[in-house]
Write a protein that holds these residues in place. Structure first.
Motif, short mmCIF file in Angstrom:
data_model
loop_
_atom_site.label_atom_id
_atom_site.label_comp_id
_atom_site.label_asym_id
_atom_site.label_seq_id
_atom_site.Cartn_x
_atom_site.Cartn_y
_atom_site.Cartn_z
N TYR A 73 -59.66 46.54 28.79
CA TYR A 73 -59.96 45.96 30.11
C TYR A 73 -58.97 46.39 31.18
CZ TYR A 73 -60.62 42.32 33.66
OH TYR A 73 -60.82 41.67 34.84
N THR A 74 -57.67 46.24 30.92
CA THR A 74 -56.67 46.48 31.97
C THR A 74 -56.63 47.94 32.39
OG1 THR A 74 -55.34 44.65 31.14
CG2 THR A 74 -54.25 46.24 32.58
N GLY A 75 -56.55 48.85 31.42
CA GLY A 75 -56.48 50.26 31.76
C GLY A 75 -57.75 50.76 32.42
N LEU A 76 -58.90 50.38 31.89
CA LEU A 76 -60.17 50.84 32.42
C LEU A 76 -60.36 50.38 33.86
CD1 LEU A 76 -62.75 52.33 31.77
CD2 LEU A 76 -63.68 50.23 30.80
N ARG A 77 -59.96 49.17 34.15
CA ARG A 77 -60.11 48.62 35.49
C ARG A 77 -59.34 49.44 36.52
NH1 ARG A 77 -58.02 42.61 36.26
NH2 ARG A 77 -56.13 43.70 35.62
N ALA A 179 -75.61 57.31 43.56
CA ALA A 179 -74.86 57.21 42.31
C ALA A 179 -75.15 55.89 41.62
CB ALA A 179 -73.37 57.33 42.59
N ALA A 180 -75.17 55.91 40.30
CA ALA A 180 -75.35 54.67 39.54
C ALA A 180 -74.14 53.77 39.73
CB ALA A 180 -75.54 55.01 38.06
N PRO A 181 -74.29 52.47 39.53
CA PRO A 181 -73.16 51.55 39.69
C PRO A 181 -72.03 51.87 38.71
CG PRO A 181 -75.24 50.34 39.56
CD PRO A 181 -75.55 51.76 39.19
N LEU A 182 -70.81 51.61 39.14
CA LEU A 182 -69.64 51.77 38.26
C LEU A 182 -69.54 50.53 37.37
CD1 LEU A 182 -67.01 53.22 40.77
CD2 LEU A 182 -68.16 54.45 38.92
N THR A 183 -70.26 50.57 36.27
CA THR A 183 -70.32 49.43 35.35
C THR A 183 -69.45 49.72 34.13
OG1 THR A 183 -72.57 48.95 36.06
CG2 THR A 183 -71.81 47.92 34.00
N PRO A 184 -68.42 48.92 33.88
CA PRO A 184 -67.51 49.21 32.76
C PRO A 184 -68.14 48.98 31.40
CG PRO A 184 -66.98 47.09 33.74
CD PRO A 184 -68.03 47.70 34.62
N LEU A 185 -67.76 49.81 30.45
CA LEU A 185 -68.18 49.65 29.06
C LEU A 185 -67.01 49.04 28.29
CD1 LEU A 185 -69.91 53.13 28.53
CD2 LEU A 185 -71.06 50.92 28.72
N TYR A 186 -66.90 47.72 28.36
CA TYR A 186 -65.82 47.07 27.63
C TYR A 186 -66.14 46.92 26.14
CZ TYR A 186 -63.92 45.70 32.19
OH TYR A 186 -63.41 45.71 33.45
N LEU A 187 -67.39 46.63 25.81
CA LEU A 187 -67.90 46.43 24.45
C LEU A 187 -67.39 45.17 23.78
CD1 LEU A 187 -68.08 49.99 22.86
CD2 LEU A 187 -69.66 48.84 24.43
N ARG A 188 -66.40 44.54 24.35
CA ARG A 188 -65.96 43.25 23.84
C ARG A 188 -65.27 42.50 24.97
NH1 ARG A 188 -61.47 45.81 19.78
NH2 ARG A 188 -59.85 46.30 21.31
N ARG A 189 -65.07 41.22 24.76
CA ARG A 189 -64.51 40.39 25.82
C ARG A 189 -63.03 40.70 26.03
NH1 ARG A 189 -67.03 34.40 24.38
NH2 ARG A 189 -69.24 34.98 24.65
N PRO A 190 -62.54 40.54 27.28
CA PRO A 190 -61.12 40.77 27.54
C PRO A 190 -60.25 39.76 26.82
CG PRO A 190 -62.16 39.79 29.44
CD PRO A 190 -63.27 40.15 28.50
N ASP A 191 -58.98 40.12 26.62
CA ASP A 191 -58.05 39.22 25.93
C ASP A 191 -57.80 37.94 26.72
OD1 ASP A 191 -57.74 41.02 23.87
OD2 ASP A 191 -56.08 42.06 24.86
N VAL A 192 -57.82 38.05 28.04
CA VAL A 192 -57.52 36.90 28.89
C VAL A 192 -58.79 36.10 29.11
CG1 VAL A 192 -56.66 36.14 31.12
CG2 VAL A 192 -55.67 38.15 30.03
N ALA A 193 -58.72 34.81 28.89
CA ALA A 193 -59.86 33.93 29.09
C ALA A 193 -59.54 32.86 30.12
CB ALA A 193 -60.27 33.27 27.77
#
Length: 204
Positions: A73-77, A179-193
Motif C-alpha cells: 500500500y505505502t510504496g504503491l501509493r 486513459a483508464a483510471p489509476l486504480t491500484p492493485l493491492y490484492l489485500r487490505r492495507p496493514d493500517v485499519a
C-alpha cells in the motif's frame, strides 16, 4: 511521443523517459534505486534527474505510464499519487499498467512463464504469461509453496524497467481514448485499519 514511466510497486524506485515511436521504443534515461523505504523520498528526484539526462522538461512530456501494482500500500501509493498529480498539472494522460505485465514485457521466454515479486508476509505476487508475454492468469497473491510447479521458467523478484512499462501500455498510448483510471492493485487490505467505534462506558 515523449513518455515518463514510473513504478513504485516493488522494492525499486523506478523513473525513466522513453521516446515512443510507431516502430520502436528508445529509453532515453532512467533512474532505479532498490530501497523499499525510499519511494516517497526518491521518486520525484529520480523523475527530474531522468528528464535532465534526456534533455527534456516536464512540459515536453506527452504522456505518463504508471505501474499500479500489485504492490504494498505505502510504496504503491507514492507512485500513483505522483502520476496523478503530474497528469493533472501538465494536462496529459496517465496510463495505468500492471507492474507484473511490465516485467513480462521485457522477458524473452522459450515458453510459458511466471513473474513473481515479493509481497512480504512470506507471500508473493505473481502472474502467468504465455511465450508472447500475454497474461494468462493473475495477478494473485499466494505463498510460494502454493504456486504452480509446472512452470519451469520464472522471473523472480525483478522490477519493471521504464521501457517495459511503456511497452505494457501498448496501444493505449496511440488509441486516442481517455486513459483508464489509476486504480491500484493491492490484492489485500492495507496493514493500517480505521479504529472501531468507541466502547460505551457506564458509570456505576
Amino acid at each position: 511521443m515523449l513518455v515518463l514511466a514510473i513504478d513504485t510497486a516493488t522494492s525499486a524506485v523506478t523513473a525513466g523517459v522513453v521516446d515512443v515511436r510507431s516502430d520502436r521504443l528508445d529509453a532515453l534515461a532512467e533512474r532505479v534505486t532498490v530501497d523499499a523505504r525510499a519511494h516517497g523520498e526518491l521518486l520525484t528526484p529520480h523523475v527530474m534527474d531522468a528528464l535532465h539526462e534526456a534533455g527534456a522538461r516536464l512540459d515536453h512530456l506527452d504522456a505518463i505510464v504508471c505501474g499500479v501494482g500489485p504492490g504494498p500500500y505505502t510504496g504503491l501509493r507514492a507512485g500513483m499519487v505522483t502520476a496523478a498529480a503530474l497528469s493533472h498539472a501538465l494536462d496529459i494522460p496517465a496510463h495505468p499498467v500492471c507492474s507484473l505485465d511490465a516485467i513480462a514485457a521485457a522477458v524473452d521466454a522459450d515458453g510459458p512463464f511466471l513473474v513473481i515479486t515479493d509481497a512480504r508476509r512470506r507471500e508473493v505476487y505473481w502472474a502467468a504469461y504465455d511465450r508472447a508475454g500475454t497474461r494468462t492468469d493473475g495477478p494473485n497473491v499466494d505463498r510460494p509453496a502454493d504456486l504452480d510447479t509446472s512452470f519451469t521458467e520464472r522471473v523472480e523478484h525483478a522490477h519493471p524497467s521504464p521501457r517495459g512499462l511503456v511497452r505494457a501500455a501498448g496501444e493505449a498510448l496511440f488509441s486516442g481514448e481517455p486513459a483508464a483510471p489509476l486504480t491500484p492493485l493491492y490484492l489485500r487490505r492495507p496493514d493500517v485499519a480505521q479504529p472501531g467505534a468507541r466502547k460505551r462506558v457506564t458509570v456505576p
